[in-house]
Design a protein around this motif. Sequence first.
Motif: not given
Length: 439
Positions: A166-174, A153-154, A158-164
């Motif tokens: 980033f949100y998935l990266s944040a979710l998996f961080t939690i 996801f990260f 980084e490649d597309t800058k699509r927010k979806i």
Amino acid sequence: MKKVQDIVLFLSILIGIGLAYISFFNVYQTDDYFWSYTTRKVGLLQSFINTYTTWGGRYFGYSINMFNPVFYDNNNILPKIYPVFLMLSFIGVSALNFREYFNYSLKESLKKGFLLFFFYTVLLVSLPEHYFWITGSNIYFVPVILSGIFLFFFKKYEDTKRKIWFYLSALFTIILMGSNEIVALILEGLLLVSYYQRRNKENLFLVLLGTVFLLICFLAPGNFNRMGEVERGIIKWLKRIALLGADTAYVGLKVVAVLPLLMKVFEEELKKITSQITLKKAVLFWSVSLIPLLFTSYILTSIARQFESILFYFLLTFSLVVYYKFEKIKKFWWVSLFVVFLPELKIFPEKYDYFNIDFNGGNIVLELLTTDLKEYEREMNERIDLIKNASKDSVVVDKIKEVPKILYIDEMASEKERETYVNDQLQKYFNKKYIRTKE
């Protein structure tokens, strides 16, 4: 190089088939009953509250265990298919990342996933607790798989800058911060390194988010309730220093033993990465593995199943550092391949037996050739049926005679021994006052 890759690929497939066959005889164990009991007794919410306040802060890992279906799984299906599912998931997620980071074909990515599975398996400190113990797998193996999904996801963000992404990266961080402490520390270190290299608001947000949920995990009242009394002052610090030295020596020896083979097998990937980053950056990423080593020594934890994520991350990042200066050690790949199938080096007494170097290959072969796995499964099922159908509150069962080395088993205390957590868990689950094994 291709010849070496083909050899290791063949061995990894054989190991996978062997582990899948062994899994066919796996059964529920110890904490599987405990989690099912507590969830049925007080419900999911109260079970979560009780666990967080009295047991530990792994809010995600423990929550998965609360769904353990042993009460409903009369045919013992899950213990047989879950390990295989997780192993295939690890290979699949690894392949996904090879495809994303190196633009490989699907076939080549799957090949690389199998090769990585080989190295992951031989590094495991406790193969039975990691692969075949369901509640242990949820704490120690599942987070590694989820870490791979996070990396995917990260990279997509980084490649597309699509927010979806980033949100998935944040979710998996939690999620990962509440899976287990070692993975949480490694992820926190990686997020800090990422922000150090690219200081933007998204990376800062992930660092802050990770820090908040890391503290939620670490500051759980249950973590402090489980701490026993230990020496104070200089004695405690001497123990910490000794453990840091012993733990680091174990990790270093085990990693160095397989390093030439990994560098030979993944030579193309190492060459590509080293052409894109500096040695300083490689050392920075590798240094993240030292954080959990310092932490485990601080809380006086010696080598155990918690160290498997450290070993794996240490191997991957250290291979990159070594490639810059000592690339030629890859020519000793055949030594590593020989070492992997050596029997366990038994030096330490039982209390410290985790420090015995073991690369699991020999144990897998011996298990397949010498253990009557069918008899083990029969004995375990017979024991559970006897306890389940007993009309009295006191039950005494036979000890398990056919004890496998790869499948996880923690035997109950006998009639003349002090009750252990295994007895207690089965007594609660089956509503008995007394369960023991014969002398």
